[in-house]
Scaffold this active site. Structure first.
Site, PDB file in Angstrom:
ATOM      1  N   GLU A 179      11.617 -53.072  16.402  1.00 23.83           N
ATOM      2  CA  GLU A 179      11.717 -54.041  15.365  1.00 23.83           C
ATOM      3  C   GLU A 179      11.102 -53.337  14.001  1.00 23.83           C
ATOM      4  OE1 GLU A 179      10.008 -54.583  18.026  1.00 23.83           O
ATOM      5  OE2 GLU A 179       8.194 -55.465  17.773  1.00 23.83           O
ATOM      6  N   HIS A 221      16.995 -60.448  19.256  1.00 24.58           N
ATOM      7  CA  HIS A 221      15.742 -60.111  19.709  1.00 24.58           C
ATOM      8  C   HIS A 221      14.992 -59.400  18.509  1.00 24.58           C
ATOM      9  CE1 HIS A 221      12.395 -59.474  22.464  1.00 24.58           C
ATOM     10  NE2 HIS A 221      12.318 -58.507  21.761  1.00 24.58           N
ATOM     11  N   GLU A 222      15.597 -58.153  18.054  1.00 23.83           N
ATOM     12  CA  GLU A 222      14.697 -57.319  17.048  1.00 23.83           C
ATOM     13  C   GLU A 222      14.768 -58.220  15.731  1.00 23.83           C
ATOM     14  OE1 GLU A 222      13.308 -55.074  18.369  1.00 23.83           O
ATOM     15  OE2 GLU A 222      14.690 -55.133  20.112  1.00 23.83           O
ATOM     16  N   HIS A 227      12.026 -60.614  15.797  1.00 22.56           N
ATOM     17  CA  HIS A 227      10.740 -60.116  15.618  1.00 22.56           C
ATOM     18  C   HIS A 227      10.335 -60.153  13.930  1.00 22.56           C
ATOM     19  CE1 HIS A 227       8.986 -58.651  19.175  1.00 22.56           C
ATOM     20  NE2 HIS A 227       9.920 -57.871  19.572  1.00 22.56           N
ATOM     21  N   GLU A 272       5.864 -60.845  22.098  1.00 23.92           N
ATOM     22  CA  GLU A 272       7.405 -60.857  22.808  1.00 23.92           C
ATOM     23  C   GLU A 272       7.749 -62.262  23.464  1.00 23.92           C
ATOM     24  OE1 GLU A 272       9.277 -58.542  22.504  1.00 23.92           O
ATOM     25  OE2 GLU A 272       7.870 -56.853  21.931  1.00 23.92           O
ATOM     26  N   ASP A 292       0.731 -49.522  27.039  1.00 20.83           N
ATOM     27  CA  ASP A 292       2.326 -49.333  27.447  1.00 20.83           C
ATOM     28  C   ASP A 292       2.301 -50.383  28.797  1.00 20.83           C
ATOM     29  OD1 ASP A 292       4.638 -48.815  26.275  1.00 20.83           O
ATOM     30  OD2 ASP A 292       4.536 -47.232  27.812  1.00 20.83           O
ATOM     31  N   TYR A 320       7.215 -60.912  28.073  1.00 19.79           N
ATOM     32  CA  TYR A 320       8.577 -61.443  27.241  1.00 19.79           C
ATOM     33  C   TYR A 320       8.778 -62.760  27.937  1.00 19.79           C
ATOM     34  CZ  TYR A 320       9.217 -56.698  25.578  1.00 19.79           C
ATOM     35  OH  TYR A 320       9.372 -55.410  25.020  1.00 19.79           O
TER      36      TYR A 320
END
Ligand SMILES: [Zn+2]
Length: 600
Positions: free
Chosen positions: A269, A293-294, A297, A316, A373, A381
């Site tokens: 994003e 979704h993006e 953001h 998320e 990460d 999410y």
């Protein structure tokens, strides 16, 4: 209740060496040259800083950078600097000597050819095969591998940049962008809205632009632009739907950049310019929820940002919730319900993998000492999304939407964290209503592992028809006679996920003959089908599998497939042989996961 109480100051970010309460960067002016022959970015990063504590040094994050010189003040007086001890995952602190009155710091540096954020593609790895390509992926803490920077999502900067690239190529950033190449290969960028470092982004390649609406458009390689323009034709409608839900879009333009297939994520994003995988070019617009979704953001994440990576669910979970609301607005509830069920399946799968008692299944994470990460799982999410759905159900949609609008407005262009969000939830929504507080159950959702018992279990009418078709196949109806007319990617995905284990080669072949799974042009369908092909040793799919793995770099697809392959000794041998060939096509984000997986 034993809920955590308010925290006055943002907690320290365990993934950054910076000390923003002492000396903090406010604006970056980047002046860099992109050298494809050497695979090196070199130049200067000049920061306008605030020396809040009148200290004698300012700390930046670096990882694998070559720091050549440092200067202070606009007159470029050389100053001393020190590079601290390397820490696993974090890199090294760069400590630059400053004075109490210092207002600007310039760092002269260059990147290393294997900088983790950067993927340098040779022409063969692009769609057009003529020109090289470079793109960055800075989230979570990789910005420091291409810019010396205070690399914490709790710190925001504005930026400007001069970027010099080979004249045949176009440079784009997470900023105001050019729409065509110029003859000099020099481009100037401005991002006047403060953003966190993980949204620093650059792409360089043989790119063209195609407008959609007045403030939306697509960049892609010439070979891909027509397919992309068709696939994303409804981008403007999405923007309108998003604004009608949670308020004005604040970033001026919303453009997409379609990357070569090695891009490790579905999308990233980057503000004003979402980076997106070509694996969602399904021809039928069936995978565009990823764009929703993006786009979402632009509110949750880019506008209101998780303060540390332990609060990743604030980015998320909110974005998944918002994405499904956009899809519902555009295509109806039955459509959004399918996405919700598939998301719930993903969540159940992740909970099983991590184990119901795993601390990593809490919404607020503890990632100290680890690569952030690792927090990038379906918990943030989908559990995040289902928590918000749970609140929505408790207070009603209308009231929840008002609350969310106020949340986005109150924290616009700020970083927040779990405690601050929960404080806002209590003062703005719960308001002392103890019955409601018990029902919402913050402790159970945010600070406890697993899923609270009273969570919503989504259902889908359209999937009921899929289940009927599946059952009649299991009861002997030939696959070719099933009523699968008008099925979207989502129905197919649900169908494939339901298929039994094990299946005979005959069953696999029958399905494949009826539905052409092995030759599907839809990446979601392919990735799900390959898992069955591997488990049932269906060798007909071998060639397609290898082609997929050598072309696509999207980690979400690669990890389950390689994992399935490594379940047997022969499979593992196959996996290693393919990986040896395919690895140069993957971004470091994917290889760092896969190296680990295939080592075992
Ligand atoms: Zn996201």
């Amino acid at each position: 209740m034993t809920e955590k109480k308010e925290v006055a100051n943002a907690p320290e970010d365990v993934h950054s060496f910076a000390k923003p309460t002492e000396a903090v960067a406010r604006h970056l002016d980047l002046d860099i040259n992109v050298n494809f022959d050497e695979k090196v970015i070199s130049g200067r990063a000049t920061y306008q800083i605030e020396n809040l504590a009148k200290t004698d040094h300012i700390i930046f994050d670096t990882r694998d950078l070559v720091i050549e010189k440092a200067y202070i003040s606009d007159s470029l007086t050389e100053t001393t600097f020190e590079i601290g001890k390397e820490q696993k995952h974090l890199g090294q602190p760069l400590i630059v000597a400053i004075k109490p009155e210092t207002k600007s710091v310039t760092i002269q540096y260059k990147t290393k050819p294997d900088a983790a954020a950067l993927q340098w593609l040779n022409p063969q790895q692009t769609a057009g095969k003529q020109h090289p390509f470079l793109f960055t992926q800075s989230q979570a803490i990789l910005a420091r591998t291409w810019i010396p920077i205070q690399d914490s999502p709790g710190i925001r900067i504005t930026y400007s940049a001069n970027v010099k690239v080979p004249p045949a190529l176009l440079a784009l950033m997470s900023a105001e962008n050019p729409q065509q190449k110029n003859s000099t290969g020099e481009y100037r960028f401005f991002m006047n809205q403060p953003i966190p470092s993980y949204l620093m982004a650059l792409a360089v390649g043989d790119l063209v632009f195609s407008p959609i609406g007045t403030s939306t458009g697509i960049y892609a390689e010439p070979a891909t632009i027509a397919a992309a323009a068709h696939e994303f034709a409804e981008l403007d409608k999405m923007l309108v739907a998003a604004e009608s839900l949670y308020g004005r879009y604040r970033w001026t333009r919303y453009d997409l950049l379609v990357l070569p297939p090695s891009f490790p994520f579905g999308g990233m994003e980057n503000p004003r310019l979402t980076f997106v995988t070509p694996t969602i070019l399904a021809k039928d617009r069936s995978l565009t929820s990823l764009i929703a979704h993006e786009l979402a953001h632009s509110w949750s994440g880019n506008l209101v940002t998780n303060g540390t990576w332990n609060d990743f669910w604030l980015n998320e979970g909110f974005t998944v919730y918002f994405e499904r609301r956009i899809m519902e607005q555009l295509y109806g509830k039955e459509y959004a319900d399918m996405l919700e069920v598939l998301g719930y399946q993903d969540l159940q799968h992740t909970l099983e993998e991590l184990g119901p008692k795993s601390e990593d299944t809490r919404l607020q994470l503890d990632l100290e000492g680890r690569d952030p990460d690792e927090g990038l799982t379906d918990i943030a999410y989908e559990k995040g999304n289902f928590f918000l759905r749970h609140i929505e159900q408790a207070v009603g949609r209308e009231r929840f939407d008002l609350f969310l609008n106020k949340y986005f407005n109150t924290f616009a262009f700020k970083s927040t964290n779990t405690d601050r969000f929960l404080e806002f939830l209590r003062t703005e929504l719960i308001k002392g209503d103890e019955k409601l507080a018990r029902k919402i159950n913050i402790e159970g959702w945010v600070f406890s592992p697993g899923l609270p018992k009273d969570h919503l279990v989504p259902a889908s009418k359209r999937f009921e028809q899929v289940e009927q078709a599946y059952n009649s196949w299991k009861n002997g109806t030939p696959a070719a006679q099933l009523n699968t007319k008008d099925w979207s990617s989502h129905e197919w995905l649900h169908f494939i996920r339901m298929l039994p284990e094990p299946m005979t080669t005959q069953q696999m072949a029958e399905l494949d003959k009826a539905f052409h799974f092995t030759n599907s042009g839809n990446s979601e369908v392919l990735a799900a089908w390959f898992l069955h092909a591997i488990r049932n040793n269906y060798t007909t799919a071998d060639q397609a599998l290898e082609t997929f793995l050598t072309n696509v770099g999207r980690r979400k697809f690669l990890v389950p497939i390689y994992k399935a392959l490594t379940a047997t000794p022969e499979g593992k041998k196959k996996a290693l042989a393919i990986y040896a060939k395919a690895r140069p096509n993957y971004h470091a984000v994917s290889t760092s996961t896969l190296d680990e997986l295939l080592k075992k």
